[in-house]
Design a protein around this motif. Structure first.
Motif, PDB file in Angstrom:
ATOM      1  N   MET A   1       0.838  -1.197   0.000  1.00  0.00           N
ATOM      2  CA  MET A   1       0.000   0.000   0.000  1.00  0.00           C
ATOM      3  C   MET A   1       0.873   1.247   0.000  1.00  0.00           C
ATOM      4  SD  MET A   1      -2.943  -0.779   2.803  1.00  0.00           S
ATOM      5  CE  MET A   1      -1.750  -0.967   4.126  1.00  0.00           C
ATOM      6  N   ARG A   2       0.357   2.305  -0.627  1.00  0.00           N
ATOM      7  CA  ARG A   2       1.007   3.607  -0.538  1.00  0.00           C
ATOM      8  C   ARG A   2      -0.012   4.647  -0.135  1.00  0.00           C
ATOM      9  NH1 ARG A   2       5.984   4.956  -2.620  1.00  0.00           N
ATOM     10  NH2 ARG A   2       7.115   3.226  -3.564  1.00  0.00           N
ATOM     11  N   VAL A   3       0.462   5.686   0.535  1.00  0.00           N
ATOM     12  CA  VAL A   3      -0.402   6.791   0.918  1.00  0.00           C
ATOM     13  C   VAL A   3       0.028   8.036   0.180  1.00  0.00           C
ATOM     14  CG1 VAL A   3      -1.015   8.336   2.806  1.00  0.00           C
ATOM     15  CG2 VAL A   3      -0.943   5.893   3.197  1.00  0.00           C
ATOM     16  N   ARG A   4      -0.902   8.748  -0.423  1.00  0.00           N
ATOM     17  CA  ARG A   4      -0.613  10.058  -1.014  1.00  0.00           C
ATOM     18  C   ARG A   4      -1.406  11.045  -0.186  1.00  0.00           C
ATOM     19  NH1 ARG A   4       1.601  11.375  -5.565  1.00  0.00           N
ATOM     20  NH2 ARG A   4       1.329   9.302  -6.436  1.00  0.00           N
ATOM     21  N   GLY A   5      -0.686  11.886   0.589  1.00  0.00           N
ATOM     22  CA  GLY A   5      -1.363  12.697   1.581  1.00  0.00           C
ATOM     23  C   GLY A   5      -1.896  11.754   2.630  1.00  0.00           C
ATOM     24  N   VAL A  89       0.217   7.420  11.077  1.00  0.00           N
ATOM     25  CA  VAL A  89      -0.594   6.560  10.223  1.00  0.00           C
ATOM     26  C   VAL A  89      -0.416   5.121  10.707  1.00  0.00           C
ATOM     27  CG1 VAL A  89      -0.846   5.626   7.893  1.00  0.00           C
ATOM     28  CG2 VAL A  89      -0.480   8.075   8.228  1.00  0.00           C
ATOM     29  N   LEU A  90      -1.512   4.387  10.891  1.00  0.00           N
ATOM     30  CA  LEU A  90      -1.425   3.036  11.442  1.00  0.00           C
ATOM     31  C   LEU A  90      -1.082   1.974  10.408  1.00  0.00           C
ATOM     32  CD1 LEU A  90      -4.347   2.754  14.025  1.00  0.00           C
ATOM     33  CD2 LEU A  90      -1.905   3.146  14.435  1.00  0.00           C
ATOM     34  N   LEU A 219       0.744 -10.469  18.243  1.00  0.00           N
ATOM     35  CA  LEU A 219       1.034  -9.149  17.681  1.00  0.00           C
ATOM     36  C   LEU A 219       0.352  -8.919  16.337  1.00  0.00           C
ATOM     37  CD1 LEU A 219       3.107  -9.823  15.204  1.00  0.00           C
ATOM     38  CD2 LEU A 219       4.856  -9.744  16.947  1.00  0.00           C
ATOM     39  N   LYS A 220       0.410  -7.672  15.904  1.00  0.00           N
ATOM     40  CA  LYS A 220       0.043  -7.287  14.536  1.00  0.00           C
ATOM     41  C   LYS A 220       0.926  -6.129  14.140  1.00  0.00           C
ATOM     42  CE  LYS A 220      -2.107  -7.368  10.645  1.00  0.00           C
ATOM     43  NZ  LYS A 220      -0.833  -7.001   9.996  1.00  0.00           N
ATOM     44  N   ASN A 221       1.469  -6.203  12.926  1.00  0.00           N
ATOM     45  CA  ASN A 221       2.368  -5.170  12.424  1.00  0.00           C
ATOM     46  C   ASN A 221       1.756  -4.429  11.239  1.00  0.00           C
ATOM     47  OD1 ASN A 221       4.365  -5.938  14.274  1.00  0.00           O
ATOM     48  ND2 ASN A 221       5.098  -7.545  12.900  1.00  0.00           N
ATOM     49  N   GLY A 222       2.317  -3.260  10.956  1.00  0.00           N
ATOM     50  CA  GLY A 222       1.908  -2.475   9.803  1.00  0.00           C
ATOM     51  C   GLY A 222       3.126  -1.889   9.123  1.00  0.00           C
ATOM     52  N   TRP A 223       3.114  -1.844   7.794  1.00  0.00           N
ATOM     53  CA  TRP A 223       4.249  -1.321   7.042  1.00  0.00           C
ATOM     54  C   TRP A 223       3.733  -0.653   5.775  1.00  0.00           C
ATOM     55  CZ3 TRP A 223       2.831  -6.197   8.047  1.00  0.00           C
ATOM     56  CH2 TRP A 223       2.515  -7.041   6.980  1.00  0.00           C
ATOM     57  N   LEU A 224       4.274   0.517   5.453  1.00  0.00           N
ATOM     58  CA  LEU A 224       3.702   1.308   4.368  1.00  0.00           C
ATOM     59  C   LEU A 224       4.657   2.401   3.909  1.00  0.00           C
ATOM     60  CD1 LEU A 224       0.932   1.928   2.856  1.00  0.00           C
ATOM     61  CD2 LEU A 224       0.512   3.553   4.700  1.00  0.00           C
ATOM     62  N   PRO A 225       5.047   2.437   2.624  1.00  0.00           N
ATOM     63  CA  PRO A 225       5.790   3.585   2.103  1.00  0.00           C
ATOM     64  C   PRO A 225       4.805   4.712   1.800  1.00  0.00           C
ATOM     65  CG  PRO A 225       5.513   1.953   0.371  1.00  0.00           C
ATOM     66  CD  PRO A 225       4.870   1.379   1.607  1.00  0.00           C
ATOM     67  N   LEU A 232       9.165   7.448   2.119  1.00  0.00           N
ATOM     68  CA  LEU A 232       9.769   6.874   3.320  1.00  0.00           C
ATOM     69  C   LEU A 232       8.744   5.986   4.040  1.00  0.00           C
ATOM     70  CD1 LEU A 232      11.705  10.019   4.603  1.00  0.00           C
ATOM     71  CD2 LEU A 232      12.594   8.072   3.291  1.00  0.00           C
ATOM     72  N   TRP A 233       9.258   5.094   4.873  1.00  0.00           N
ATOM     73  CA  TRP A 233       8.434   4.022   5.415  1.00  0.00           C
ATOM     74  C   TRP A 233       7.831   4.324   6.785  1.00  0.00           C
ATOM     75  CZ3 TRP A 233       7.112  -0.780   3.346  1.00  0.00           C
ATOM     76  CH2 TRP A 233       7.671  -1.050   2.085  1.00  0.00           C
ATOM     77  N   THR A 234       6.542   3.994   6.897  1.00  0.00           N
ATOM     78  CA  THR A 234       5.869   3.898   8.189  1.00  0.00           C
ATOM     79  C   THR A 234       5.941   2.431   8.616  1.00  0.00           C
ATOM     80  OG1 THR A 234       4.351   5.777   8.026  1.00  0.00           O
ATOM     81  CG2 THR A 234       3.576   3.860   9.260  1.00  0.00           C
ATOM     82  N   ILE A 235       6.471   2.189   9.813  1.00  0.00           N
ATOM     83  CA  ILE A 235       6.610   0.835  10.351  1.00  0.00           C
ATOM     84  C   ILE A 235       6.046   0.827  11.776  1.00  0.00           C
ATOM     85  CG2 ILE A 235       8.198  -1.017  10.994  1.00  0.00           C
ATOM     86  CD1 ILE A 235       8.120  -0.593   8.007  1.00  0.00           C
ATOM     87  N   ASN A 236       5.065  -0.036  12.021  1.00  0.00           N
ATOM     88  CA  ASN A 236       4.387  -0.083  13.315  1.00  0.00           C
ATOM     89  C   ASN A 236       4.278  -1.514  13.821  1.00  0.00           C
ATOM     90  OD1 ASN A 236       3.814   2.723  13.035  1.00  0.00           O
ATOM     91  ND2 ASN A 236       2.005   2.217  11.818  1.00  0.00           N
ATOM     92  N   SER A 237       4.200  -1.667  15.152  1.00  0.00           N
ATOM     93  CA  SER A 237       4.014  -2.982  15.745  1.00  0.00           C
ATOM     94  C   SER A 237       3.309  -2.838  17.082  1.00  0.00           C
ATOM     95  CB  SER A 237       5.366  -3.685  15.939  1.00  0.00           C
ATOM     96  OG  SER A 237       5.193  -5.002  16.427  1.00  0.00           O
TER      97      SER A 237
END
Length: 291
Positions: A1-5, A89-90, A219-225, A232-237
């Motif tokens: 997934m990617r986020v624009r804004g 961002v989650l 657990l549950k993780n999240g990852w997103l450029p 740049l990357w959003t990385i969550n856990s």
């Protein structure tokens, strides 16, 4: 997934056969209390908090991006949070929020199809299944309503169909974990066990993150450029840990890492430092009280 804004570039389309889902309207959430005999909630002693702040500051000083975390030690009642004023961002961590809202709305046995959706959403991080479940709970409005009923005040579900752009603070995601797993929470025991079963059996390639702190983990993780962050990357856990006799809920959120691997390393180190620091400071604090 990617986020624009704050929008995903690629829409999360419903999977074939998943169109026109029925809507599950969650009931008014039950009041959330603590089970008898549990240690009264507290904050860390000032000296211990400052020491842990300094430890995390030193580590992040050499790391790219931004990160924050929150931990709740259910064994001692201690809570700790770090740098969480600005939300993150989650990404796929929002799937835990969706799972909570869906189970709350069901309050009973799930059909085989619903178990497939929830299992794939958590264990495999399947976006299509998350999309259908998000629609089922009423999308942005439905999830917002449930979270506010449960006292989760600083989480803003994604607009329209874009659940991946949900923004939140670490302490709010710890609250979500509490509501999902606590015996005094709003879910029946069977749903709590089911949620933990899913989160303790994610795909091995997705089992990084807070698991680095050791012990038993769900657990549950999240990852997103993110395009708004120049890719740049959003990385969550987030997750529940059983470490050295402590039952801990933890959320580590980060953004603007140059690579996914860099973000994972940051999140894992922060989780280990925080859990080690919290268990050590609580042992010292308890000993000081006794002696």
């Amino acid at each position: 997934m990617r986020v624009r804004g704050i929008s995903l570039v690629v829409a999360l389309l419903a999977v074939a056969g998943c169109a026109n889902p029925s809507t599950v309207v969650p009931p008014q959430a039950a009041s959330f209390g603590r089970p008898g005999g549990v240690v009264v909630e507290s904050v860390l002693p000032v000296a211990a908090r400052r020491a842990l702040d300094r430890t995390l500051d030193r580590y992040l000083r050499e790391r790219p991006g931004r990160a924050a975390l929150a931990v709740y030690d259910r064994t001692t009642g201690a809570r700790y949070s770090y740098r969480e004023r600005t939300p993150f961002v989650l990404a796929s961590v929002a799937k835990v929020d969706i799972l909570l809202a869906f189970l709350l709305g069901k309050q009973g046995e799930l059909s085989a199809y619903e178990r497939t959706l929830t299992s794939k959403m958590i264990r495999e991080s399947d976006n299509d299944c998350a999309h259908e479940l998000y629609l089922t709970i009423g999308g942005q409005k439905g999830l917002t309503r449930v979270l506010r009923q449960l006292g989760v005040e600083h989480t803003w579900p994604g607009p329209g169909l874009y659940w991946g752009t949900t923004r939140s603070r670490p302490s709010d995601q710890v609250k979500v974990l509490e509501r999902l797993t606590d015996p005094a929470g709003p879910l029946p025991a069977s749903d709590r066990r089911y949620a933990l079963k899913l989160m303790s059996s994610v795909e091995p390639s997705q089992a990084w993150g807070v698991s680095a702190a050791g012990g038993d983990v769900a657990l549950k993780n999240g990852w997103l450029p993110v395009d708004a962050h120049d890719g740049l990357w959003t990385i969550n856990s987030v997750g529940q840990l059983g470490v050295d006799g402590h039952d801990m809920l933890i959320a580590v959120l980060s953004e603007r890492s140059p690579t996914m691997e860099t973000g994972i390393a940051t999140v894992e180190r922060l989780a280990k430092l925080a859990v080690d620091g919290l268990t050590r400071s609580q042992t010292t604090f308890t000993a000081a009280q006794v002696f």
